[in-house]
Write a protein that holds these residues in place. Structure first.
Motif, PDB file in Angstrom:
ATOM      1  N   TYR A  85       0.853  -1.174   0.000  1.00  0.00           N
ATOM      2  CA  TYR A  85       0.000   0.000   0.000  1.00  0.00           C
ATOM      3  C   TYR A  85       0.894   1.231   0.000  1.00  0.00           C
ATOM      4  N   VAL A  86       0.570   2.209  -0.833  1.00  0.00           N
ATOM      5  CA  VAL A  86       1.292   3.477  -0.857  1.00  0.00           C
ATOM      6  C   VAL A  86       0.278   4.543  -0.491  1.00  0.00           C
ATOM      7  N   SER A  87       0.441   5.128   0.699  1.00  0.00           N
ATOM      8  CA  SER A  87      -0.500   6.144   1.168  1.00  0.00           C
ATOM      9  C   SER A  87       0.094   6.856   2.367  1.00  0.00           C
ATOM     10  N   LEU A  88      -0.588   7.902   2.814  1.00  0.00           N
ATOM     11  CA  LEU A  88      -0.167   8.610   4.024  1.00  0.00           C
ATOM     12  C   LEU A  88      -0.663   7.928   5.284  1.00  0.00           C
ATOM     13  N   THR A  89      -1.678   7.060   5.155  1.00  0.00           N
ATOM     14  CA  THR A  89      -2.234   6.364   6.319  1.00  0.00           C
ATOM     15  C   THR A  89      -2.076   4.856   6.144  1.00  0.00           C
ATOM     16  N   ALA A  90      -1.878   4.175   7.244  1.00  0.00           N
ATOM     17  CA  ALA A  90      -1.692   2.723   7.214  1.00  0.00           C
ATOM     18  C   ALA A  90      -2.972   2.020   6.780  1.00  0.00           C
ATOM     19  N   PRO A  91      -2.874   0.864   6.113  1.00  0.00           N
ATOM     20  CA  PRO A  91      -4.076   0.109   5.741  1.00  0.00           C
ATOM     21  C   PRO A  91      -4.775  -0.431   6.985  1.00  0.00           C
ATOM     22  N   GLU A  92      -6.087  -0.556   6.888  1.00  0.00           N
ATOM     23  CA  GLU A  92      -6.854  -1.121   7.994  1.00  0.00           C
ATOM     24  C   GLU A  92      -6.864  -2.641   7.877  1.00  0.00           C
ATOM     25  N   ASN A  93      -6.667  -3.337   8.967  1.00  0.00           N
ATOM     26  CA  ASN A  93      -6.689  -4.805   9.027  1.00  0.00           C
ATOM     27  C   ASN A  93      -5.836  -5.460   7.939  1.00  0.00           C
ATOM     28  N   PRO A  94      -4.549  -5.125   7.881  1.00  0.00           N
ATOM     29  CA  PRO A  94      -3.720  -5.725   6.831  1.00  0.00           C
ATOM     30  C   PRO A  94      -3.474  -7.210   7.085  1.00  0.00           C
ATOM     31  N   ARG A  95      -3.292  -7.977   6.008  1.00  0.00           N
ATOM     32  CA  ARG A  95      -2.933  -9.383   6.116  1.00  0.00           C
ATOM     33  C   ARG A  95      -1.470  -9.488   6.512  1.00  0.00           C
ATOM     34  N   PRO A  96      -1.057 -10.606   7.074  1.00  0.00           N
ATOM     35  CA  PRO A  96       0.369 -10.784   7.375  1.00  0.00           C
ATOM     36  C   PRO A  96       1.216 -10.596   6.121  1.00  0.00           C
ATOM     37  N   PHE A  97       2.344  -9.978   6.293  1.00  0.00           N
ATOM     38  CA  PHE A  97       3.326  -9.707   5.251  1.00  0.00           C
ATOM     39  C   PHE A  97       2.887  -8.621   4.266  1.00  0.00           C
ATOM     40  N   THR A  98       1.774  -7.930   4.593  1.00  0.00           N
ATOM     41  CA  THR A  98       1.402  -6.759   3.808  1.00  0.00           C
ATOM     42  C   THR A  98       2.426  -5.668   4.083  1.00  0.00           C
ATOM     43  N   MET A  99       2.761  -4.919   3.041  1.00  0.00           N
ATOM     44  CA  MET A  99       3.726  -3.834   3.197  1.00  0.00           C
ATOM     45  C   MET A  99       3.016  -2.500   2.988  1.00  0.00           C
ATOM     46  N   TRP A 100       3.502  -1.454   3.677  1.00  0.00           N
ATOM     47  CA  TRP A 100       2.952  -0.112   3.552  1.00  0.00           C
ATOM     48  C   TRP A 100       4.097   0.867   3.378  1.00  0.00           C
ATOM     49  N   LEU A 101       4.089   1.578   2.261  1.00  0.00           N
ATOM     50  CA  LEU A 101       5.047   2.644   2.011  1.00  0.00           C
ATOM     51  C   LEU A 101       4.370   3.945   2.421  1.00  0.00           C
ATOM     52  N   GLU A 102       4.844   4.537   3.520  1.00  0.00           N
ATOM     53  CA  GLU A 102       4.232   5.759   4.055  1.00  0.00           C
ATOM     54  C   GLU A 102       4.620   6.934   3.156  1.00  0.00           C
ATOM     55  N   GLN A 103       3.713   7.227   2.217  1.00  0.00           N
ATOM     56  CA  GLN A 103       4.048   8.227   1.213  1.00  0.00           C
ATOM     57  C   GLN A 103       2.784   8.706   0.516  1.00  0.00           C
ATOM     58  N   ASN A 104       2.814   9.942   0.053  1.00  0.00           N
ATOM     59  CA  ASN A 104       1.717  10.484  -0.732  1.00  0.00           C
ATOM     60  C   ASN A 104       2.019  10.192  -2.196  1.00  0.00           C
ATOM     61  N   PRO A 105       1.311   9.244  -2.809  1.00  0.00           N
ATOM     62  CA  PRO A 105       1.645   8.865  -4.181  1.00  0.00           C
ATOM     63  C   PRO A 105       1.298   9.944  -5.205  1.00  0.00           C
ATOM     64  N   LEU A 106       0.485  10.925  -4.804  1.00  0.00           N
ATOM     65  CA  LEU A 106       0.063  11.949  -5.755  1.00  0.00           C
ATOM     66  C   LEU A 106       0.966  13.185  -5.766  1.00  0.00           C
ATOM     67  N   ASN A 107       1.899  13.275  -4.802  1.00  0.00           N
ATOM     68  CA  ASN A 107       2.712  14.486  -4.720  1.00  0.00           C
ATOM     69  C   ASN A 107       4.085  14.145  -4.155  1.00  0.00           C
ATOM     70  N   ASP A 108       5.070  13.985  -5.031  1.00  0.00           N
ATOM     71  CA  ASP A 108       6.424  13.653  -4.586  1.00  0.00           C
ATOM     72  C   ASP A 108       7.057  14.766  -3.762  1.00  0.00           C
ATOM     73  N   ALA A 109       6.584  16.010  -3.918  1.00  0.00           N
ATOM     74  CA  ALA A 109       7.156  17.141  -3.188  1.00  0.00           C
ATOM     75  C   ALA A 109       6.529  17.304  -1.799  1.00  0.00           C
ATOM     76  N   ASP A 110       5.568  16.460  -1.449  1.00  0.00           N
ATOM     77  CA  ASP A 110       4.892  16.557  -0.155  1.00  0.00           C
ATOM     78  C   ASP A 110       5.890  16.322   0.974  1.00  0.00           C
ATOM     79  N   PRO A 111       5.978  17.247   1.943  1.00  0.00           N
ATOM     80  CA  PRO A 111       6.934  17.059   3.049  1.00  0.00           C
ATOM     81  C   PRO A 111       6.600  15.868   3.944  1.00  0.00           C
ATOM     82  N   LEU A 112       5.371  15.348   3.857  1.00  0.00           N
ATOM     83  CA  LEU A 112       5.009  14.185   4.666  1.00  0.00           C
ATOM     84  C   LEU A 112       5.509  12.874   4.063  1.00  0.00           C
ATOM     85  N   ASN A 113       6.031  12.904   2.846  1.00  0.00           N
ATOM     86  CA  ASN A 113       6.574  11.688   2.243  1.00  0.00           C
ATOM     87  C   ASN A 113       7.807  11.263   3.022  1.00  0.00           C
TER      88      ASN A 113
END
Length: 154
Positions: A116-144
């Motif tokens: 998952y690529v988002s600013l918020t973690a996925p809800e109820n992820p399956r084991p071994f699910t990965m989350w890239l904490e990032q805003n996929p719509l804006n590479d210049a976002d300081p929260l990336n």
């Protein structure tokens, strides 16, 4: 539970007259969802005289582990005695809304890892699910952050 509907109308080019099939849907492995354990006990349905059937199955898309139903077709004689069985190599994945049998079966994916690529973690992820904490719509976002998280089985 979602319903899966289908029709079994011909056997070897002939109609089902004098044939008594049972269709058995079995989870590929024990599973869980929403705190409920789901065993591999088959769900058995008998097609109606016109070949149509409805199988009340659990949705597999929201189960803890990768899940699908396998099936077998058992042929019975007029007395209900076993004659033979078919074991097609199909995997039936059931969405929460159910659907038509012919639209749902296929092989399970060989790569079951999800990222998952988002600013918020996925809800109820399956084991071994990965989350890239990032805003996929804006590479210049300081929260990336570029941080990569992975959920593990315990």
């Amino acid at each position: 539970m979602p319903n899966v509907t289908g029709t079994l109308t011909e056997v070897g080019g002939g109609h089902l007259v004098g044939k008594y099939p049972e269709i058995h849907f079995t989870l590929n492995a024990p599973n869980s969802k929403s705190g409920v354990m789901l065993p591999t006990e088959p769900v058995t349905v008998q097609p109606a005289s016109d070949g149509s059937f409805t199988a009340p199955l659990q949705s597999t898309t929201d189960m803890l582990d990768d899940a699908w139903y396998t099936l077998s077709i058992q042929w019975l004689d007029a007395g209900g005695n076993y004659v033979r069985a078919d074991f097609p190599d199909w995997a039936l994945q059931v969405p929460t809304g159910g659907g038509s049998f012919s639209d749902l079966f296929g092989k399970p994916p060989t790569n079951t890892r999800m990222v998952y690529v988002s600013l918020t973690a996925p809800e109820n992820p399956r084991p071994f699910t990965m989350w890239l904490e990032q805003n996929p719509l804006n590479d210049a976002d300081p929260l990336n952050t570029g941080k990569l998280y992975e959920w593990r089985q315990l």
